[in-house]
Design a protein around this motif. Structure first.
Motif, PDB file in Angstrom:
ATOM      1  N   PHE A  30       0.860  -1.202   0.000  1.00  0.00           N
ATOM      2  CA  PHE A  30       0.000   0.000   0.000  1.00  0.00           C
ATOM      3  C   PHE A  30       0.889   1.243   0.000  1.00  0.00           C
ATOM      4  CE2 PHE A  30      -3.610  -1.975   2.898  1.00  0.00           C
ATOM      5  CZ  PHE A  30      -3.763  -3.009   1.997  1.00  0.00           C
ATOM      6  N   VAL A  31       1.902   1.188   0.868  1.00  0.00           N
ATOM      7  CA  VAL A  31       2.790   2.349   1.018  1.00  0.00           C
ATOM      8  C   VAL A  31       3.481   2.641  -0.317  1.00  0.00           C
ATOM      9  CG1 VAL A  31       4.851   3.217   2.224  1.00  0.00           C
ATOM     10  CG2 VAL A  31       3.107   1.935   3.499  1.00  0.00           C
ATOM     11  N   ALA A  32       3.989   1.598  -0.956  1.00  0.00           N
ATOM     12  CA  ALA A  32       4.752   1.775  -2.199  1.00  0.00           C
ATOM     13  C   ALA A  32       3.892   2.371  -3.317  1.00  0.00           C
ATOM     14  CB  ALA A  32       5.334   0.436  -2.640  1.00  0.00           C
ATOM     15  N   THR A  66      -6.105   1.799  11.722  1.00  0.00           N
ATOM     16  CA  THR A  66      -5.852   3.137  11.165  1.00  0.00           C
ATOM     17  C   THR A  66      -4.463   3.623  11.578  1.00  0.00           C
ATOM     18  OG1 THR A  66      -8.208   3.555  11.485  1.00  0.00           O
ATOM     19  CG2 THR A  66      -6.848   5.457  10.937  1.00  0.00           C
ATOM     20  N   ALA A  67      -4.154   3.442  12.857  1.00  0.00           N
ATOM     21  CA  ALA A  67      -2.832   3.866  13.354  1.00  0.00           C
ATOM     22  C   ALA A  67      -1.723   3.091  12.639  1.00  0.00           C
ATOM     23  CB  ALA A  67      -2.753   3.643  14.868  1.00  0.00           C
ATOM     24  N   ILE A  74       1.520   5.365   5.343  1.00  0.00           N
ATOM     25  CA  ILE A  74       0.445   5.835   4.458  1.00  0.00           C
ATOM     26  C   ILE A  74       0.116   7.279   4.835  1.00  0.00           C
ATOM     27  CG2 ILE A  74      -1.990   5.523   3.849  1.00  0.00           C
ATOM     28  CD1 ILE A  74      -1.482   2.474   4.204  1.00  0.00           C
ATOM     29  N   ASP A  75       0.011   8.125   3.831  1.00  0.00           N
ATOM     30  CA  ASP A  75      -0.226   9.548   4.054  1.00  0.00           C
ATOM     31  C   ASP A  75      -1.728   9.834   3.882  1.00  0.00           C
ATOM     32  OD1 ASP A  75      -0.560  12.255   3.875  1.00  0.00           O
ATOM     33  OD2 ASP A  75       1.139  12.597   2.532  1.00  0.00           O
ATOM     34  N   ALA A  78      -2.538  12.946   1.459  1.00  0.00           N
ATOM     35  CA  ALA A  78      -2.339  12.785   0.013  1.00  0.00           C
ATOM     36  C   ALA A  78      -3.269  11.709  -0.545  1.00  0.00           C
ATOM     37  CB  ALA A  78      -0.881  12.420  -0.267  1.00  0.00           C
ATOM     38  N   HIS A  79      -3.644  10.729   0.296  1.00  0.00           N
ATOM     39  CA  HIS A  79      -4.516   9.633  -0.138  1.00  0.00           C
ATOM     40  C   HIS A  79      -5.716   9.568   0.814  1.00  0.00           C
ATOM     41  CE1 HIS A  79      -1.651   8.390  -3.190  1.00  0.00           C
ATOM     42  NE2 HIS A  79      -0.748   8.795  -2.321  1.00  0.00           N
ATOM     43  N   ILE A  80      -6.528   8.505   0.691  1.00  0.00           N
ATOM     44  CA  ILE A  80      -7.744   8.463   1.511  1.00  0.00           C
ATOM     45  C   ILE A  80      -7.703   7.259   2.447  1.00  0.00           C
ATOM     46  CG2 ILE A  80     -10.260   8.269   1.452  1.00  0.00           C
ATOM     47  CD1 ILE A  80     -10.284   9.774  -1.173  1.00  0.00           C
ATOM     48  N   VAL A  81      -7.810   7.525   3.737  1.00  0.00           N
ATOM     49  CA  VAL A  81      -7.858   6.469   4.756  1.00  0.00           C
ATOM     50  C   VAL A  81      -9.189   6.622   5.481  1.00  0.00           C
ATOM     51  CG1 VAL A  81      -6.838   5.670   6.927  1.00  0.00           C
ATOM     52  CG2 VAL A  81      -5.337   6.387   5.049  1.00  0.00           C
ATOM     53  N   PHE A  82      -9.970   5.547   5.538  1.00  0.00           N
ATOM     54  CA  PHE A  82     -11.301   5.672   6.151  1.00  0.00           C
ATOM     55  C   PHE A  82     -11.807   4.315   6.596  1.00  0.00           C
ATOM     56  CE2 PHE A  82     -14.260   4.009   2.830  1.00  0.00           C
ATOM     57  CZ  PHE A  82     -13.318   3.707   1.864  1.00  0.00           C
TER      58      PHE A  82
END
Ligand code: TYM
Length: 348
Positions: A30-32, A66-67, A74-75, A78-82
């Protein structure tokens, strides 16, 4: 041919400890992908409740995943975390897919068979329909690429079949409403790297999993440095030294697993690890692996602890992410309803 803009979606369940398999098989990928793609990363809490979850513990786990996402790099700006349950399009589209996917397709899902066990009659309906919700997660955003571990391959095939059947069954309306020759993309699984299937540290033939009763079978993302080192030291191995080529790992599941873990943590390949460490005994290799694992994982655990001390920050990230996710998914869902023939008012 309808062209779909590249978009990445993936999800992780907030059930039990996140472990090295989740990290190397999914989260590292995901990070990459953030450098090259628009990404949505989702804590799939609706999937979690397909089996019983203690309510207070579930809330804690949603924040913990999430943490972990953020601590791993993961940013969320810049991206979507939900989290899934905050965006109602997932559940609505899942219902429509319940009416597209066939019983026969779901009956073939090995994960359902494993999770339901012998007592199928007593499994929740949600557990059976689980893959349709997963298809909805991905297709609510018309996502084109889905980074996952090997164990999700069959679910991704079902998502492709569902997208293809929808495109086929509604082809006329899809074209008439100006969506071209396909409404949904066929999402591509990204199952990549040396650790797409990390195995148990106690038994190289079993997948590393949250549900294994032995904590020594896995390295948890929340383990501290001593815990990580101890688990690597105690990992099952065989008496032979490491081979110098991957062929020599055949029939040696524990050795293969540790070499794969080393390669993934070091960001290299099995070939490279064996070229460097071929001939070494496990008594020499394990301390190097332990050191590498501590170097890569201990800072993540530390950062997770720091983030979890501020639940309001985590909840803020999820709220903001949900709003931005819904802004993408809601218009797509409105179009789906239009295609299917549901009189969907576009409320403003
Ligand atoms: P979950 O929560 O079980 O696992 C999260 C991710 O970790 C990967 N994984 C592993 N990779 C390598 N070795 C292992 N031992 C290992 N164990 C787990 C999983 O393959 C996964 O990528 N159904 C999904 C969650 C989901 C989802 C989605 C994924 C829901 N909706 C939409 C992608 C797209 C699951 O239960 O993953």
């Amino acid at each position: 041919m309808t062209i779909f803009a590249p978009r990445v979606f993936s999800g992780v369940q907030p059930t039990g400890n996140l472990h090295l398999g989740n990290y190397l098989g999914a989260i590292v990928r995901f990070v990459a992908l953030q450098d090259t793609h628009e990404c949505l990363y989702c804590v799939v809490d609706l999937h979690a409740i397909t089996v019983w979850q203690d309510p207070a513990e579930l809330k804690r786990q949603i924040r913990e995943v999430t943490a972990a996402f953020i601590a791993a790099g993961i940013d969320p700006k810049a991206h979507i975390v939900f989290n899934q349950s905050q965006v109602s399009a997932h559940a609505e589209l899942a219902w429509i897919f319940n009416c597209v996917a066939r019983m026969g397709w779901l009956n073939r899902m090995t994960q359902f068979k494993e999770k339901a066990g012998k007592d199928r009659e007593n499994a929740s309906v949600g557990l059976f329909a689980y893959p349709n919700l997963m298809s909805a997660d991905i297709l609510a955003y018309k996502a084109t690429h889905v980074p996952v571990g090997e164990d999700q391959k069959q679910h991704l095939e079902l998502a492709r079949d569902t997208a293809a059947k929808f495109n086929h069954d509604y082809a006329e309306t899809i074209a008439a409403l100006g969506h071209g020759d396909a409404f949904f993309p066929l999402p591509e699984p990204l199952i990549q790297g040396p650790a797409t299937r990390v195995m148990s540290l106690r038994d190289g033939t079993k997948k590393m999993s949250k549900s294994d009763p032995s904590d020594y079978s896995r390295i948890n993302l929340t383990d501290d440095a001593d815990g990580i080192a101890q688990k690597v030291r105690k990992a099952k191995t065989d008496p032979e030294p490491l081979p110098s080529e991957p062929k020599g790992l055949e029939g040696r599941p524990e050795a293969d697993n540790l070499v794969g873990i080393y390669a993934a943590l070091a960001g290299t390949s099995r070939d490279q690890v064996l070229a460097e460490h071929g001939g070494a005994q496990f008594s020499a290799f394990k301390p190097l692996l332990a050191e590498l694992a501590v170097e890569k994982l201990a800072p993540i655990a530390g950062e997770m602890r720091r983030l979890l001390a501020d639940p309001a920050y985590i909840d803020g990230v999820l709220g903001d992410g949900a709003e931005r996710a819904a802004a993408i998914a809601d218009p797509i869902l409105a179009d789906v309803k239009d295609v299917v023939g549901l009189l969907a008012s576009r409320r403003r």
